[in-house]
Design a protein around this motif. Structure first.
Motif, PDB file in Angstrom:
ATOM      1  N   PRO A  79       0.826  -1.199   0.000  1.00 24.62           N
ATOM      2  CA  PRO A  79       0.000   0.000   0.000  1.00 24.62           C
ATOM      3  C   PRO A  79       0.862   1.251   0.000  1.00 24.62           C
ATOM      4  CG  PRO A  79      -0.807  -1.585   1.611  1.00 24.62           C
ATOM      5  CD  PRO A  79       0.489  -2.135   1.089  1.00 24.62           C
ATOM      6  N   GLY A  80       0.443   2.264  -0.781  1.00 25.98           N
ATOM      7  CA  GLY A  80       1.164   3.542  -0.817  1.00 25.98           C
ATOM      8  C   GLY A  80       2.229   3.610  -1.905  1.00 25.98           C
ATOM      9  N   VAL A  81       2.535   2.486  -2.536  1.00 28.17           N
ATOM     10  CA  VAL A  81       3.551   2.500  -3.610  1.00 28.17           C
ATOM     11  C   VAL A  81       2.816   2.599  -4.952  1.00 28.17           C
ATOM     12  CG1 VAL A  81       5.424   1.214  -4.718  1.00 28.17           C
ATOM     13  CG2 VAL A  81       5.114   1.083  -2.227  1.00 28.17           C
ATOM     14  N   PRO A  82       3.183   3.584  -5.789  1.00 26.26           N
ATOM     15  CA  PRO A  82       2.463   3.732  -7.056  1.00 26.26           C
ATOM     16  C   PRO A  82       2.675   2.528  -7.976  1.00 26.26           C
ATOM     17  CG  PRO A  82       4.387   5.183  -6.986  1.00 26.26           C
ATOM     18  CD  PRO A  82       4.267   4.567  -5.625  1.00 26.26           C
ATOM     19  N   LEU A  83       1.658   2.224  -8.759  1.00 26.63           N
ATOM     20  CA  LEU A  83       1.753   1.114  -9.711  1.00 26.63           C
ATOM     21  C   LEU A  83       2.701   1.523 -10.837  1.00 26.63           C
ATOM     22  CD1 LEU A  83      -1.961  -0.005  -9.737  1.00 26.63           C
ATOM     23  CD2 LEU A  83      -0.070  -0.691  -8.254  1.00 26.63           C
ATOM     24  N   ILE A 197       7.795  -4.205  -2.749  1.00 27.50           N
ATOM     25  CA  ILE A 197       8.290  -2.820  -2.773  1.00 27.50           C
ATOM     26  C   ILE A 197       7.462  -2.018  -1.768  1.00 27.50           C
ATOM     27  CG2 ILE A 197       6.956  -2.199  -4.870  1.00 27.50           C
ATOM     28  CD1 ILE A 197       9.392  -0.334  -5.548  1.00 27.50           C
ATOM     29  N   LEU A 198       8.188  -1.354  -0.839  1.00 29.48           N
ATOM     30  CA  LEU A 198       7.557  -0.701   0.326  1.00 29.48           C
ATOM     31  C   LEU A 198       7.801   0.796   0.312  1.00 29.48           C
ATOM     32  CD1 LEU A 198       8.995  -2.965   3.190  1.00 29.48           C
ATOM     33  CD2 LEU A 198       6.916  -3.372   1.846  1.00 29.48           C
ATOM     34  N   THR A 199       6.924   1.515   1.002  1.00 28.54           N
ATOM     35  CA  THR A 199       7.196   2.932   1.262  1.00 28.54           C
ATOM     36  C   THR A 199       8.291   3.021   2.326  1.00 28.54           C
ATOM     37  OG1 THR A 199       5.590   3.007   3.039  1.00 28.54           O
ATOM     38  CG2 THR A 199       4.794   3.626   0.840  1.00 28.54           C
ATOM     39  N   TYR A 232      11.890   4.259  -2.201  1.00 29.92           N
ATOM     40  CA  TYR A 232      11.205   3.007  -1.867  1.00 29.92           C
ATOM     41  C   TYR A 232      12.247   1.972  -1.460  1.00 29.92           C
ATOM     42  CZ  TYR A 232       7.418   5.441  -4.100  1.00 29.92           C
ATOM     43  OH  TYR A 232       6.498   6.386  -4.401  1.00 29.92           O
ATOM     44  N   THR A 233      11.751   0.906  -0.841  1.00 32.73           N
ATOM     45  CA  THR A 233      12.649  -0.168  -0.378  1.00 32.73           C
ATOM     46  C   THR A 233      12.115  -1.500  -0.863  1.00 32.73           C
ATOM     47  OG1 THR A 233      13.255   1.079   1.603  1.00 32.73           O
ATOM     48  CG2 THR A 233      13.578  -1.283   1.707  1.00 32.73           C
TER      49      THR A 233
END
Ligand code: SAM
Length: 354
Positions: A79-83, A197-199, A232-233
């Protein structure tokens, strides 16, 4: 165009099932073949030419690495990571195979934008290997919108792993990644550092938990051409492939490059792992978590590695302090660890160390 995957859809049936069995069963010598079969099953579509991955423990009785992750070569969006940005994605108009000397190929031009003024063409030679001594530039491959065919020399990462890999228990660093019986030439693509992939916020939270375990699979995507904004991480703890077992070495033989294919968002490259020198048969494959590589020729910009900071700003949890790589230039001592040497050097040259 690529299928978008979300972290909430990550499968966990197999590892939940194995973990529900008795300790006796979980110690069974048949488990490596179960893991090997699940790897082949989960990856046969995206790496059809990849030799099977071997799981081997010559150190103790643990039959496999812990059953805590879903084996995948794909990226799962938290959640929160753009597609993936495909709206701004552009392809080249080449027909057949792209010519690295072309003045009109859009992909040659995109690649050139990242190169030193004296460099030209693509990052690969005619055999599909990274050019010798390739510094840490981002890599731009041809994508699904390009007119060129599948045999174009600028499509390597997207065709997947072709070399044999063995996941083996090491004496002092947990599990690690090794070459199989065949040596791996310098420049060979090995695999994508896949995972969730995370915020930045989510990564900091998870980092605290992983530091308690003494193991981390977080990889901050803060390459020099990206900077720290909107970082991002990649987290390979719950989802990942063999690359999640790559250990650190102060004398590394592989490196992780930012690679763009079907993604126009500069903040979200794929993390592509390549051998950067010839790797001998059965040799351990490691990268430098501190991002220090001689081919960058004095370029002191930091390169990403495992995340080293937590949400409360505490860096250098014990998980980063003792190096057991065994390289000649590594003391392994906490007081003179590679991490701290680099930290001192970085402070001296006035850079902010993340
Ligand atoms: C990305 S994981 C690598 C795979 C890990 N060895 C395993 O068993 O799953 C990173 C962790 O491996 C260990 N590690 C990696 N390189 C190391 C080194 N040179 N010395 C000591 N521990 C290391 C640390 O626990 C680190 O947090």
């Amino acid at each position: 165009m690529p299928v978008v995957r979300y972290t909430e859809d990550l499968p966990s049936e197999l590892h939940n099932q194995i973990n529900s069995y008795s300790e006796h069963f979980r110690g069974s010598r048949t488990l490596p073949s179960v893991l090997q079969a699940s790897i082949t099953f989960n990856t046969m579509e995206d790496e059809p030419h990849a030799p099977p991955i071997e799981i081997l423990n010559k150190v103790d009785s643990e039959p496999t690495p812990p059953w805590e992750f879903y084996y995948t070569n794909h990226i799962y969006h938290a959640p929160g990571v753009p597609l993936p940005d495909v709206v701004n994605l552009r392809g080249c108009d080449c027909v057949g195979k792209c010519d690295p000397n072309s003045k009109t190929c859009a992909c040659v031009k995109k690649q050139k934008a990242y190169f030193h003024p004296n460099d030209n063409g693509f990052v690969y030679d005619k055999t599909g290997k990274l050019k010798r001594g390739f510094p840490g530039y981002p890599i731009v491959e041809c994508n699904d919108l390009c007119g060129c065919d599948e045999e174009c020399m600028n499509r390597v990462v997207q065709h997947g792993r072709k070399v044999q890999i063995s996941i083996q228990k090491t004496e002092e660093k947990g599990w690690g990644v090794f070459a199989g019986p065949k040596p791996i030439p310098a420049g060979t693509f090995l695999g994508i550092y896949s995972g969730e992939i995370l915020t930045e916020e989510e990564s900091a939270k998870r980092g605290e938990v992983y530091n308690e375990y003494g193991r981390t699979y977080l990889f901050d995507i803060d390459y020099y051409h990206i900077g720290d904004d909107g970082m991002y991480t990649m987290d390979a703890y719950h989802a990942g492939n063999f690359t999640r077992f790559l250990n650190h070495s102060c004398e590394p033989n592989c490196r992780i490059f930012a690679c763009y294919i079907n993604e126009a968002n500069i903040l979200k490259p794929l993390l592509a792992v390549y051998a950067i020198r010839d790797v001998g048969a059965y040799e351990e494959i490691c990268f430098n978590y501190n991002g220090s590589y001689p081919e960058d020729d004095g370029d002191d910009d930091e390169e990403p590695g495992p995340s080293q900071e937590t949400s409360n700003g505490k860096a250098k949890a014990p998980v980063y302090q003792n190096c057991r790589c065994g390289a000649k230039n590594c003391t392994g001592e906490r007081s003179r660890s590679c991490f701290e040497t680099l930290l001192q050097l970085t402070l001296v040259i006035g850079k902010v160390f993340r």
